[in-house]
Design an enzyme around this catalytic site. Structure first.
Site, PDB file in Angstrom:
ATOM      1  N   ARG A   1       0.880  -1.180   0.000  1.00  0.00           N
ATOM      2  CA  ARG A   1       0.000   0.000   0.000  1.00  0.00           C
ATOM      3  C   ARG A   1       0.906   1.216   0.000  1.00  0.00           C
ATOM      4  O   ARG A   1       1.736   1.381   0.902  1.00  0.00           O
ATOM      5  CB  ARG A   1      -0.895  -0.001   1.248  1.00  0.00           C
TER       6      ARG A   1
ATOM      7  N   HIS B   1      -7.555   0.941  -6.127  1.00  0.00           N
ATOM      8  CA  HIS B   1      -7.736   0.082  -4.944  1.00  0.00           C
ATOM      9  C   HIS B   1      -8.386  -1.218  -5.442  1.00  0.00           C
ATOM     10  O   HIS B   1      -9.551  -1.504  -5.158  1.00  0.00           O
ATOM     11  CB  HIS B   1      -8.618   0.798  -3.908  1.00  0.00           C
TER      12      HIS B   1
ATOM     13  N   ASP C   1     -17.305   7.069  -0.546  1.00  0.00           N
ATOM     14  CA  ASP C   1     -16.006   6.914   0.126  1.00  0.00           C
ATOM     15  C   ASP C   1     -15.638   8.284   0.696  1.00  0.00           C
ATOM     16  O   ASP C   1     -16.251   9.308   0.350  1.00  0.00           O
ATOM     17  CB  ASP C   1     -14.954   6.423  -0.897  1.00  0.00           C
TER      18      ASP C   1
ATOM     19  N   CYS D   1     -16.329   1.695   1.373  1.00  0.00           N
ATOM     20  CA  CYS D   1     -15.144   0.834   1.574  1.00  0.00           C
ATOM     21  C   CYS D   1     -14.626   0.914   2.999  1.00  0.00           C
ATOM     22  O   CYS D   1     -13.891   0.035   3.427  1.00  0.00           O
ATOM     23  CB  CYS D   1     -14.063   1.214   0.575  1.00  0.00           C
TER      24      CYS D   1
HETATM   25  N1   CP Z   1     -11.082  -0.119   2.844  1.00  0.00           N
HETATM   26  C1   CP Z   1      -9.796  -0.174   3.235  1.00  0.00           C
HETATM   27  O1   CP Z   1      -8.870  -0.398   2.441  1.00  0.00           O
HETATM   28  O2   CP Z   1      -9.621   0.001   4.564  1.00  0.00           O
HETATM   29  P1   CP Z   1      -8.223   0.206   5.314  1.00  0.00           P
HETATM   30  O3   CP Z   1      -7.671   1.540   4.899  1.00  0.00           O
HETATM   31  O4   CP Z   1      -8.552   0.142   6.775  1.00  0.00           O
HETATM   32  O5   CP Z   1      -7.285  -0.904   4.897  1.00  0.00           O
HETATM   33  N1  NVA Z   2      -9.949   6.778  -0.872  1.00  0.00           N
HETATM   34  C1  NVA Z   2      -9.458   6.346   0.418  1.00  0.00           C
HETATM   35  C2  NVA Z   2      -9.666   4.867   0.580  1.00  0.00           C
HETATM   36  C3  NVA Z   2      -9.286   4.322   1.923  1.00  0.00           C
HETATM   37  C4  NVA Z   2      -9.473   2.852   2.039  1.00  0.00           C
HETATM   38  C5  NVA Z   2      -8.001   6.702   0.575  1.00  0.00           C
HETATM   39  O1  NVA Z   2      -7.235   6.545  -0.378  1.00  0.00           O
HETATM   40  O2  NVA Z   2      -7.630   7.175   1.650  1.00  0.00           O
END
Ligand code: CP
Ligand code: NVA
Length: 321
Positions: free
Chosen positions: A118, A145, A240, A280
């Site tokens: 990530r 994602h 989101d 999400c």
């Molecule tokens: N939805 C999601 O990816 O959650 P986290 O940021 O907690 O991993």
């Molecule tokens: N759009 C958000 C998703 C988190 C799971 C981010 O990138 O922070």
């Protein structure tokens, strides 16, 4: 299904060694096969049937941004598949203090069988896959994602009975999650409507690519700023955060610009009683969604969170050698 039957099923998929960088990289048949495998793994886990198809393997997870769901679901999922997980925060790796992506990719390939990351730039994830010798799984970048998109498709299929023709209305910021939803919708024949205010729309290169994929499957990907019209007849309303990780300094400006795109009970009622609400997570009550909606009978957000586990197990089972 026995562990042996899982092995056979996974080898039929023929995805071994592939990296999971975006959903766009996979054909409609491959996306469906991964969803079917996720369902089979979910059933096996609920029945406590053995499915340790990755016994003896190791998966490292690098997190340059924070996480609850991704970290926990990957770590537990890796264990359930019989492999060894290794969690590495930004503070645990030399990447943060200047070691190159190329060197990191080459070194990690000597120790583990798969790398989940990530991070910020999609290019870094693409380069890890390019320079390494093991599959790389994208656990979120600024623009994609894909593990979330797969879990979302699994959830929609479970709750709506099908993906083809299902109308998904995304309200809010045209971000990484919106992009992966457009991509998975395009691969699976969905009607995706992305509702954003001007200036907060999705990346048009990603949308054009998804629209080209959609032309092959009968899916449609539409963009609009008219949420009230867009939401009519929706099977799913999805939102989101308005402020993604890395955008914290813009929080107040973004909240003001996006506030009309909040998912509240009025919007849910406008769509009709059939509508499922998805997010999400993490959610920010009173910003992109209300607490009332999140805990309403229409909400499937916790099923959706659970499905991260099953969808990611399918991806790992399919790609790891
Ligand atoms: N939805 C999601 O990816 O959650 P986290 O940021 O907690 O991993
Ligand atoms: N759009 C958000 C998703 C988190 C799971 C981010 O990138 O922070």
């Amino acid at each position: 299904m026995t562990a042996q039957q899982f092995h056979e099923r996974v080898s039929e998929l023929d995805l071994t060694g592939r990296s999971f960088l975006t959903i766009h990289d996979f054909s409609p048949a491959e996306v469906r096969a991964l969803l079917d495998l996720a369902t089979a793994l979910k059933v096996a886990q609920k029945r406590r049937e053995p499915h340790a198809v990755l016994a003896g393997r190791a998966v490292a997870m690098i997190f340059m941004k924070t996480s609850t769901r991704t970290r926990v679901s990957f770590e537990i999922g890796i264990e359930q598949l019989g492999a060894q997980p290794m969690f590495l925060s930004a503070n645990d790796v030399q990447l943060r203090v200047g070691e190159t992506i190329k060197d990191t990719a080459n070194v990690m390939s000597r120790y583990v069988d798969c790398l989940m990351i990530r991070t910020f730039a999609q290019k870094d994830v693409d380069d890890l896959a390019k320079y390494g010798q093991i599959p790389v799984i994208n656990g979120l970048t600024d623009t994609h994602h894909p593990c979330q998109g797969m879990a979302d498709a699994l959830t929609i299929r479970e709750h709506c009975g099908k993906l083809e023709g299902a109308k998904l209305v995304y309200s809010g910021d045209g971000n990484n999650v919106a992009h992966s939803l457009a991509e998975v919708g395009a691969k699976t024949g969905m009607r995706v409507v992305i509702c954003t205010p001007e200036g907060y729309g999705p990346d048009m290169d990603i949308i054009a690519r998804a629209q080209a994929d959609a032309a092959q499957t009968g899916a449609t990907i539409e963009l609009t700023s008219d949420l009230q019209a867009g939401v009519e007849g929706a099977d799913v309303i999805y939102t989101d955060t308005f402020t993604s990780m890395g955008q914290e300094a813009e929080h107040d400006v973004r909240l003001a610009a996006l506030k009309a795109y909040q998912v509240d009970m009025d919007l849910v009622r406008r769509a009709g009683p059939q509508v499922k609400v998805m997010h999400c997570l993490p959610a920010h009550w009173g910003e992109e969604i209300t607490e009332e909606v999140l805990y309403s009978p229409n909400s499937v957000v916790f099923d959706q969170a659970e499905n991260r586990l099953h969808a990611q197990k399918a991806i790992m089972a399919a790609v790891i050698r």
